[in-house]
Design an enzyme around this catalytic site. Structure first.
Site: not given
Length: 548
Positions: A208, A214, A269-270, A386
């Site tokens: 944005k 990163e 963002g999410r 499992h």
């Protein structure tokens, strides 16, 4: 939005008293006294999805009291505020309108005197036209070859959402190869470089602000890698697309303004996969399927907005979650998709829920004395059976679980799907009803095992049951149904945060680590004195420098 401390409401006190009455009642008893329990505690959505919440430690009185809590905290007003474009993200003074991104009608939603539906549809048209060129091979790289690989560079919602959806909808995938890079660890990007050809690779940079460390570190490395091959910066236009709201920063990076697909500050963002951040989804499954994806989410939006709370799927699931978190004091919730394509669904909603409601300060700015967001985790079935199901069946923790499965598989391979669904149904039944001493004594196979001392191992085989689950059966994982499912959980998160008096749409806790990392990077990069830090951090830095 109203700022009501739920802990001081009459309905909260009523729930506390009700919990004392019901806390020791077993699900076996609840089912034995009511043959209509399934009908009372299950809801169909559009004949495409069945939500069964009957295997929860609830009664009709529980639901009534939980809905009283929703009403007393003015949830209806909160829903209205979000859908109307009010700036409910108060700490950032922003509206929260991911619901607008999938509303492709002429309905007006006004933000700062602007009808945002006009802007949304303009960007959708641009994504449609661009994706058609790439998918049809008309968009060429610097050497004149058609694009074969798409690399989406983002992090958080700019990675988890699109990646999850493209994996879940892999049966609808076209010929383009999709790659997702998020980690600042150079290994992530380096491994992608090994798989792609610079002549036929298109990079989507999703940020944005176009400042996320990163993402921009990976983007700059991708640009350096590409320039090594074609030398001329003018060719960047052929290989780099920006998904951003910061036009100035995008231009400084060197991306042509025609290659910018904007989204807006009211897109969290999410929750951004519905916006231009979803361009990788469109390039993977085509715009027509993306429209169906939006339509499915919009259908759930309408259900959430229009339906009474006693039949409102997101509201009921949110209230049940609050019931467990704050009264049974459960700490986690497991999300267990019985569909390999949806293997990233738990990770996506881990972020969506925990970043939204992982708060300890309420909307009044006061310290919270009750429990807020649960820890979300999970893996696809039957892998989890499992691995960690042992703890759910016989451990000391109460772990509410959501089981999600398609009725129709995209891959009809022998009896695989029939066995998968058998496990899905068996696990929810086993968790609810358990296995008693009497059950074991009736097990003839167990009694016939003469090589074991039955009395010595009997207690180890007992499962108490009474472990709560929701079961979500979906006709088939289509774009429409996946859109509905994601929107369901988005609204569940909103309801949880609203009733618990949180600001669900900021994430200030993420910032502290970012700022500290920048300072430490400066020290490491310049080899300067690190006495500013605590002795632990100093010791770690010293050890790192010894080998670096």
């Amino acid at each position: 939005m109203k700022n009501i401390n739920c802990m001081f409401t009459k309905s909260w006190n009523d729930l506390k008293n009700h919990f004392q009455e019901i806390k020791n009642i077993h699900l076996k008893h609840l089912f034995s006294i009511d043959n209509n329990r399934f009908e009372k505690f299950s809801i169909k959505f559009k004949d495409e999805m069945l939500i069964d919440f009957s295997k929860n430690r609830i009664t009709e009185e529980t639901i009534k009291k939980l809905i009283n809590l929703a009403n007393e905290t003015k949830l209806k007003d909160g829903i209205q505020s979000m859908f109307s474009g009010d700036k409910i993200n108060k700490t950032e003074n922003r509206s929260v309108l991911h619901i607008a991104l999938r509303n492709r009608t002429n309905y007006k939603i006004i933000v700062d005197n602007t009808n945002i539906m006009t802007e949304i549809n303009i960007v959708l048209k641009k994504m449609k036209d661009f994706s058609k060129l790439v998918i049809n091979g008309q968009w060429k790289g610097y050497s004149g070859k058609a694009i074969s690989d798409i690399v989406n560079i983002g992090i958080g919602g700019s990675d988890l959402g699109p990646y999850m959806v493209t994996e879940a909808l892999r049966p609808y995938k076209n010929h383009l190869n999709m790659h997702y890079v998020s980690n600042i660890d150079g290994t992530h990007l380096s491994e992608v470089f090994k798989k792609v050809d610079p002549e036929t690779t298109l990079f989507l940079i999703a940020s944005k602000t176009f400042t996320t460390e990163e993402t921009m570190t990976n983007a700059n490395s991708a640009k350096t890698w590409m320039l090594y091959y074609f030398k001329n910066k003018n060719f960047l236009d052929k290989h780099f697309i920006a998904l951003s709201s910061n036009i100035e920063n995008v231009l400084k990076f060197g991306i042509n303004i025609k290659n910018i697909f904007p989204f807006w500050e009211w897109v969290g963002g999410r929750f951004s996969l519905w916006s231009s951040v979803g361009l990788s989804i469109i390039l993977s499954i085509g715009f027509h399927n993306f429209e169906k994806f939006l339509d499915g989410a919009h259908a759930m939006d309408n259900h959430f907005y229009e339906t009474d709370f006693n039949k409102n799927i997101p509201v009921l699931l949110a209230l049940i979650s609050i019931w467990y978190t704050n009264f049974f004091r459960s700490e986690t919730e497991a999300m267990l998709p019985y569909d390999q394509y949806m293997h990233r669904l738990p990770a996506y909603f881990q972020q969506a829920n925990m970043e939204s409601n992982g708060k300890s300060i309420d909307r009044n700015g006061n310290k919270i004395l009750y429990d807020t967001g649960p820890i979300i985790w999970g893996e696809p079935g039957t892998n989890g059976q499992h691995a960690f199901y042992q703890l759910i069946h016989q451990g000391t923790k109460l772990i509410p679980c959501d089981f999600i499965a398609p009725i129709i598989s995209h891959n009809k391979l022998g009896k695989h799907h029939l066995k998968l669904i058998s496990n899905f149904l068996a696990q929810t039944r086993a968790l609810a009803f358990g296995q008693t001493r009497d059950d074991l004594m009736k097990d003839l196979h167990f009694l016939q095992d003469t090589n074991k001392d039955i009395k010595k191992i009997l207690n180890f085989k007992i499962c108490q049951g009474n472990q709560p689950t929701n079961s979500i059966l979906i006709r088939k994982i289509t774009p429409y149904n996946l859109g509905s499912l994601i929107a369901l959980y988005e609204h569940k998160i909103f309801v949880q945060g609203y009733i618990l008096n949180l600001f669900s749409f900021d994430q200030w806790g993420v910032e502290i680590g970012k700022k500290l990392a920048q300072n430490i990077y400066s020290h490491l990069n310049n080899n300067s004195n690190n006495e500013y830090y605590d002795v632990s951090t100093q010791g770690l830095i010293k050890f790192y420098k010894f080998f670096s």
